[in-house]
Design a protein around this motif. Structure first.
Motif: not given
Length: 244
Positions: A182, A165-166, A158, A160-161
């Motif tokens: 995304h 948005r992940v 990962p 971005h968490v």
């Protein structure tokens, strides 16, 4: 273009809001303004103008090359866009007016990795070099492949968490490829966007620069000029076209 189509262009500034933040953008603009030294600059893959517009507002004459008509259209909607002419074409081969006279050519936010073969990345370096005036510099901002963070046998990480948005990268180590996935939820609606990338280690980029006739001019961990170390997760590198 399939990846950078109208939907992506429409949402790009919001989905990439973290790199529009003043604490991220201002050091990049300041760094590039210093390297331009008052001369003209060319941004490869200028996108929606995140860097080009504030750099132009600093008094640096900025032009752009952009493959996606949709991204360029978003740029043209913004204040100051009239001062940033954009050539539609591939950054690995398109020619911008003023070719051979730029003091600075730059490529930011990992965009060199959007070129999915080594040949295409080499061609990009050569294209940058032919746009430079003698003594001019090519500056690239790109991540260091985070392979040390992958546990043995795993191929996903990962990046971005967040609440809305992940983001997850999946890696093909054999072919130096990754896919960024995304997943976002906005106004109750979900969306999925994937982009492919080819990474290159700093030493490989140095060799590409040498093949293009460029010489090293510096490498830093970021736009603030901090030293590049073995623990750096990204780098800003510069190569210079020698004086003839």
């Amino acid at each position: 273009m399939r990846v950078w189509g109208p939907e992506v262009a429409r949402d790009y500034d919001v989905s990439s809001a973290e790199v529009f933040a003043p604490e991220v953008l201002a050091p990049a603009v300041e760094f590039l303004a210093r390297r331009a030294g008052g001369g003209p600059a060319l941004e490869l893959a200028v996108g929606t103008g995140r860097v080009a517009l504030p750099l132009s507002a600093r008094g640096v004459p900025v032009s752009g090359i952009e493959l996606s008509e949709h991204m360029a259209a978003r740029l043209r909607e913004k204040p100051g866009a009239d001062a940033v002419p954009v050539t539609i074409g591939d950054m690995a081969g398109a020619t911008a007016p003023g070719c051979g006279g730029f003091r600075l050519v730059y490529l930011v936010y990992n965009t060199i990795t959007n070129l999915l073969t080594q040949d295409a990345q080499v061609a990009c370096f050569r294209n940058a070099a032919r746009h430079l005036a003698p003594g001019g510099e090519f500056v690239v901002e790109v991540f260091v492949p985070p392979l040390r963070s992958l546990p043995p046998g795993e191929s996903a990480r990962p990046f971005h968490v967040g609440e809305h948005r992940v983001g997850v990268d999946t890696f093909d180590v054999v072919h130096q490829r990754l896919v960024s996935h995304h997943y976002a939820v906005r106004e109750g609606r979900g969306s999925v966007f994937r982009s492919e990338h080819r990474w290159a280690w700093p030493a490989e980029l140095d060799l590409m620069a040498r093949l293009a006739g460029l010489e090293p001019a510096g490498r830093w961990a970021g736009w603030d000029g901090s030293p590049f170390t073995a623990e750096s997760t990204s780098h800003v590198s510069a190569w210079r076209l020698p004086q003839r």
